[in-house]
Write an enzyme that holds these catalytic residues in place. Structure first.
Site, PDB file in Angstrom:
ATOM      1  N   GLY A 191      36.973  79.272  50.071  1.00  0.00           N
ATOM      2  CA  GLY A 191      38.171  79.648  49.307  1.00  0.00           C
ATOM      3  C   GLY A 191      39.213  78.546  49.258  1.00  0.00           C
ATOM      4  O   GLY A 191      39.827  78.304  48.217  1.00  0.00           O
ATOM      5  N   ASP A 192      39.404  77.854  50.408  1.00  0.00           N
ATOM      6  CA  ASP A 192      40.430  76.806  50.389  1.00  0.00           C
ATOM      7  C   ASP A 192      39.986  75.623  49.526  1.00  0.00           C
ATOM      8  O   ASP A 192      40.784  75.061  48.775  1.00  0.00           O
ATOM      9  CB  ASP A 192      40.874  76.399  51.806  1.00  0.00           C
ATOM     10  CG  ASP A 192      39.749  76.149  52.777  1.00  0.00           C
ATOM     11  OD1 ASP A 192      38.587  76.057  52.336  1.00  0.00           O
ATOM     12  OD2 ASP A 192      40.036  76.031  53.989  1.00  0.00           O
ATOM     13  N   ALA A 193      38.694  75.297  49.593  1.00  0.00           N
ATOM     14  CA  ALA A 193      38.193  74.173  48.773  1.00  0.00           C
ATOM     15  C   ALA A 193      38.453  74.434  47.285  1.00  0.00           C
ATOM     16  O   ALA A 193      38.855  73.538  46.536  1.00  0.00           O
ATOM     17  CB  ALA A 193      36.699  73.960  49.025  1.00  0.00           C
ATOM     18  N   PHE A 195      40.832  76.194  46.022  1.00  0.00           N
ATOM     19  CA  PHE A 195      42.272  76.038  45.759  1.00  0.00           C
ATOM     20  C   PHE A 195      42.689  74.564  45.797  1.00  0.00           C
ATOM     21  O   PHE A 195      43.525  74.126  45.012  1.00  0.00           O
ATOM     22  CB  PHE A 195      43.074  76.867  46.771  1.00  0.00           C
ATOM     23  CG  PHE A 195      44.566  76.785  46.586  1.00  0.00           C
ATOM     24  CD1 PHE A 195      45.165  77.140  45.378  1.00  0.00           C
ATOM     25  CD2 PHE A 195      45.384  76.354  47.624  1.00  0.00           C
ATOM     26  CE1 PHE A 195      46.545  77.065  45.202  1.00  0.00           C
ATOM     27  CE2 PHE A 195      46.763  76.271  47.462  1.00  0.00           C
ATOM     28  CZ  PHE A 195      47.345  76.620  46.244  1.00  0.00           C
ATOM     29  N   TRP A 196      42.049  73.802  46.697  1.00  0.00           N
ATOM     30  CA  TRP A 196      42.386  72.362  46.760  1.00  0.00           C
ATOM     31  C   TRP A 196      42.078  71.686  45.427  1.00  0.00           C
ATOM     32  O   TRP A 196      42.794  70.808  44.990  1.00  0.00           O
ATOM     33  CB  TRP A 196      41.648  71.640  47.880  1.00  0.00           C
ATOM     34  CG  TRP A 196      41.866  72.078  49.304  1.00  0.00           C
ATOM     35  CD1 TRP A 196      41.062  71.783  50.352  1.00  0.00           C
ATOM     36  CD2 TRP A 196      42.949  72.853  49.862  1.00  0.00           C
ATOM     37  NE1 TRP A 196      41.562  72.329  51.519  1.00  0.00           N
ATOM     38  CE2 TRP A 196      42.710  72.995  51.240  1.00  0.00           C
ATOM     39  CE3 TRP A 196      44.088  73.460  49.328  1.00  0.00           C
ATOM     40  CZ2 TRP A 196      43.567  73.699  52.094  1.00  0.00           C
ATOM     41  CZ3 TRP A 196      44.942  74.160  50.166  1.00  0.00           C
ATOM     42  CH2 TRP A 196      44.688  74.277  51.524  1.00  0.00           C
TER      43      TRP A 196
END
Ligand code: UDP
Ligand code: MG
Length: 425
Positions: A191-193, A195-196
């Site tokens: 999920g963070d990837a 968003f990054w």
């Protein structure tokens, strides 16, 4: 000291032994201008809610319970959904993230705010100490996720607990993509990837070399739970999510396996596979296993009345095991035999007999047995033979009782899809 407000967004789900420490690490910040908005709890069990509620006297802490239903869990990447909700409520000029198994160093907010304000950049990240711990919280390995380069593509390199960014860049992301974090369920383990990639469309990530957070990877952490798990789950596996209840995967559904039947059917604790809740809840619940009506597959069942031993396989009973070489050939164990009354077995249809073979192509294989042929591992599933990754076999605790097979025999069998781990980070 600067007075910019920092919104800390903490996502929590069923980590009673850790979540209090994560909150305390925010309370211990040397930088006072923060709000925990929100303390986003994803409908954890009551013991976790009790821990969180102890902190609500502090006016800077705002608790939100998602009240999500279990069957809704697999529909989105939950922490991304929670973060998006928190963003709507957050007031800070800066946004920063925390998970319930991570602790900030006391000067994290002070150092990050100072860096953002002096350098006039939009996104920064710091080094992270990663500690792998066992069930008893004993650390067995440590590594550092180093922040050293300016990153134009931070995906899969930076953990979200090490990031702080401006509200302004978030507004730009929302305008371009329609939402902040992408909570599509396909993003569950990255999920963070995802968003990054959105943030990087507007700004690079600038490094702050120091370690400013410590994260603990428990056996229940998603990264560990998703590792080497196959999709779909291997039929007949005994799986358990965060509630601790055990289920048996039965042809794309899950059946509750109460402790009584776990013992009755001679399963071992080592047969239990821990899986992430979103994976578990993808399987709808069917009738629980019981002694007579709903029998588990892949068990050796002995009927005293007619002195016959069956292997229950795909809802069919398969015989010719007891006095034949097949029993040893397929590495069945006498310790696993469960005795049942004939009326429990009577309603079940008959499958093909299980017969032995000597080098030649055998008859239909018993399912859920593991083979080694041509320097590869194979598993019989759904009356087909499928190549399977060694790491996946280990994850399912199936790398035992391996049956040697000739490559010639494998070549003559119908093949199923290769069983491999879900996409790794
Ligand atoms: N999480 C959540 N809902 C869920 C499962 C997880 O909000 O149904 C949150 C959890 O509280 C944590 C984050 O998702 O803050 C990442 O989970 P975890 O720490 O287990 O993953 P990992 O450390 O392996 O990335
Ligand atoms: Mg974590």
């Amino acid at each position: 000291m600067d007075q910019s407000l920092v919104s800390v967004i903490l996502t929590s789900y069923n980590k009673p032994e850790w979540v209090g420490k994560a909150i305390e690490s925010v309370l211990k910040q040397t930088y006072p201008y923060w709000e925990l908005w929100g303390m986003m709890d994803d409908h954890s069990s009551q013991n976790v809610q009790d821990i969180i509620n102890k902190y609500t006297d502090d006016k800077r802490i705002h608790v939100v319970n998602s009240l999500v239903k279990d069957e809704e869990r697999p529909l989105t990447t939950r922490y991304a959904t929670l973060i998006n909700q928190a963003i709507l409520l957050a007031n800070g000029a800066y946004i920063t993230y925390l998970t319930d198994d991570t602790m900030y160093m006391p000067d994290r907010l002070a150092k990050m705010v100072d860096f953002l304000e002096r350098q006039k950049v939009h996104v920064i990240y710091s080094s992270q100490l990663v500690r792998q711990v066992d069930q008893k919280k004993a650390i067995f390995s440590e590594s550092i996720l180093e922040a050293k380069d300016v990153l134009e593509d931070a995906a899969f390199i930076v953990d979200h607990c090490s990031v702080m960014h401006t509200r302004d860049v978030l507004i730009a992301v929302k305008e371009k993509y329609g939402s902040c974090w992408d909570d599509d369920p396909a993003c569950w383990n990255h999920g963070d990837a995802a968003f990054w990639k959105r943030l990087n469309a507007f700004a690079p990530f600038y490094p702050l070399l120091e370690i400013l957070d410590v994260t603990y990877k428990t056996p229940m952490s998603f990264q560990n739970l998703y590792r080497n798990l196959s999709s779909p789950l291997i039929d007949g596996s005994i799986v358990s999510g965060s509630s601790g209840e055990r289920f048996i995967i039965d042809r794309s559904r899950r059946r509750l396996l109460a402790p009584k039947w776990f013992t009755f059917y001679k399963y071992n604790r080592s047969d239990i596979i821990q899986v992430p809740d979103p994976v578990l809840f993808q399987y709808s619940e069917a009738e629980p296993i019981d002694g007579e009506l709903h029998l588990p597959n892949y068990r050796l069942l002995f009927c005293e009345e007619n002195q016959t031993l069956y292997y229950l396989d795909g809802g069919r009973k398969r015989k010719k095991l007891l006095d034949s070489a097949a029993f040893n050939r397929y590495k069945f164990s006498r310790k696993e035999i469960v005795t049942l009354a004939s009326q429990a077995l009577a309603p079940l249809g008959n499958g093909p007999d299980i017969t032995s073979f000597n080098g030649a192509v055998p008859g239909p294989l018993p399912n859920r047995r593991v083979f080694f042929a041509g320097f590869k591992y194979w598993i019989s599933l759904n009356d087909k033979i499928c190549e399977i990754e060694r790491e996946v076999l280990e994850r399912y605790h199936l790398k035992k009782d391996i049956i040697p097979l000739s490559l010639h025999a494998v070549q003559g069998m119908p093949k199923g899809e290769r069983v491999q781990g879900v996409t790794k980070q």
